[in-house]
Design an enzyme around this catalytic site. Structure first.
Site, short mmCIF file in Angstrom:
data_model
loop_
_atom_site.label_atom_id
_atom_site.label_comp_id
_atom_site.label_asym_id
_atom_site.label_seq_id
_atom_site.Cartn_x
_atom_site.Cartn_y
_atom_site.Cartn_z
N TYR A 157 0.88 -1.17 0.00
CA TYR A 157 0.00 0.00 0.00
C TYR A 157 0.91 1.22 0.00
O TYR A 157 1.44 1.62 1.04
CB TYR A 157 -0.90 -0.05 1.23
CG TYR A 157 -1.98 1.00 1.31
CD1 TYR A 157 -2.20 1.93 0.30
CD2 TYR A 157 -2.82 1.05 2.43
CE1 TYR A 157 -3.21 2.88 0.39
CE2 TYR A 157 -3.82 2.01 2.54
CZ TYR A 157 -4.01 2.91 1.52
OH TYR A 157 -5.00 3.86 1.63
N LYS A 185 -1.37 -1.38 -4.09
CA LYS A 185 -2.39 -0.33 -4.16
C LYS A 185 -1.63 0.97 -4.35
O LYS A 185 -0.92 1.45 -3.45
CB LYS A 185 -3.24 -0.28 -2.88
CG LYS A 185 -4.30 0.82 -2.94
CD LYS A 185 -5.16 0.88 -1.70
CE LYS A 185 -6.17 2.03 -1.82
NZ LYS A 185 -7.02 2.17 -0.62
#
Length: 343
Positions: A157, A185
């Site tokens: 992330y 992400k």
């Protein structure tokens, strides 16, 4: 074209990847965590959580992301996060689930990861350790340690404006070589890095910024984890399928149609606007835990009006046989099918 798009499956992430093929595809929903008001307390509303899962599980999304930023994970203790994950897993009807895992104390983070390892998760979404701003070598060690310990594949992330830690492209490419790091992400805000990771091909590059959905998909990204997919998720799933089918005009129509809603959802701190809209839809109470606050009434009404405008535009396009019928028809059919399946 409409039929081809409508019947293209978006649940491609269910199958285990072969070799180094990207493991995560499609539109992943970072589910909010519903709370209920009980005096001065705001306990997790598991009845509303089950309702949300039932509402979204057949909407065309690829899977759920639980206890992420939109899920107010920072306001949940370890036991509450575990309980939320268990509720979602019990009612997801086989749809894959990724768990968020944030922290900056390695021992505590690994202990939480050990509890996640007992659950049938499709992945673990992990940001850089926040606040302490380690070196690139320290970041590589952190993520490798998590990936070595995790039973499920790790999804990086990259969100430096929240963590204070920037993952350089060299670091990301180094981490891509780990067998249990399978996706990212992407909230890094670096178009060059996004393009390079997509071209490298070892990680599933998932747009994490809602306004970057179409550019990321058009470059060859595998999907997205975006909060705005709570609003008319079938439209986002249809947009993904349109890009996969090389129907870029359809994708553009859908993207430009949903962008006013995306802008409003982030006009005030997330997930305040989103929860306000979901409350208007009757899916949960408009309750957030401090320091998060509810959206203003004016913004909430703007959101309601913006979603209604999308529905009206696609209804009109479908009824008049305009050039956007392919987009409007696909999304409308998908929404109808999702509602029927949820019922």
């Amino acid at each position: 074209m409409q039929d081809a798009l409508a019947h293209t499956t978006s649940h491609t992430s269910r199958s285990a990847p072969s070799g180094n093929a990207p493991a995560f595809r499609g539109i992943w929903l970072p589910l909010v965590t519903p709370f209920t008001r009980n005096g001065t307390q705001a306990p997790v509303d598991h009845a509303a959580l089950r309702k949300l899962v039932a509402h979204y599980r057949h909407s065309g999304i690829a899977g759920f992301v639980i206890c992420g930023t939109t899920g107010e994970a920072a306001a949940l203790d370890d036991a509450e996060q575990r309980a939320v994950l268990e509720t979602v897993l019990a009612h997801a009807d086989g749809l894959p689930v990724i768990a968020g895992l944030a922290g900056n104390h390695l021992g505590h983070t690994l202990a939480r990861l050990d509890t996640f390892n007992t659950l049938p998760l499709a992945g673990v979404l992990a940001p850089a350790p926040y606040y302490i701003r380690p070196s690139q070598a320290g970041l590589v060690d952190w993520f490798r340690t998590l990936a070595d310990r995790s039973a499920a594949p790790l999804v990086l992330y990259d969100i430096p404006y929240r963590t204070g830690a920037t993952l350089t492209l060299d670091t990301l490419l180094t981490l891509a070589g780990h067998a249990n790091i399978r996706g990212i992400k992407d909230c890094g805000g670096n178009a060059h890095a996004t393009q390079a990771l997509i071209a490298d091909g070892r990680l599933s590059v998932l747009a994490g910024e809602d306004h970057q959905l179409l550019p990321t998909l058009a470059m060859g990204g595998q999907g997205a984890i975006i909060a705005s997919s709570h609003c008319r998720p079938a439209h986002f799933a249809a947009l993904y399928r349109a890009v996969q089918s090389q129907q870029l005009e359809v994708a553009r129509v859908l993207f430009h149609a949903v962008m006013p809603v995306v802008k409003l959802l982030f006009a005030e701190p997330n997930p305040g606007p989103l929860k306000a809209w979901l409350a208007r839809e009757g899916l949960l109470e408009d309750v957030l835990r401090a320091p998060m606050t509810s959206a203003s009434p004016a913004l909430t009404q703007q959101l309601v009006d913006a979603v209604a405008a999308i529905d009206a535009a696609f209804d009109a396009a479908s009824s008049h046989g305009a050039s956007v019928t392919n987009a409007g028809g696909v999304a409308k059919a998908a929404d109808a099918e999702a509602s029927e399946n949820a019922a």
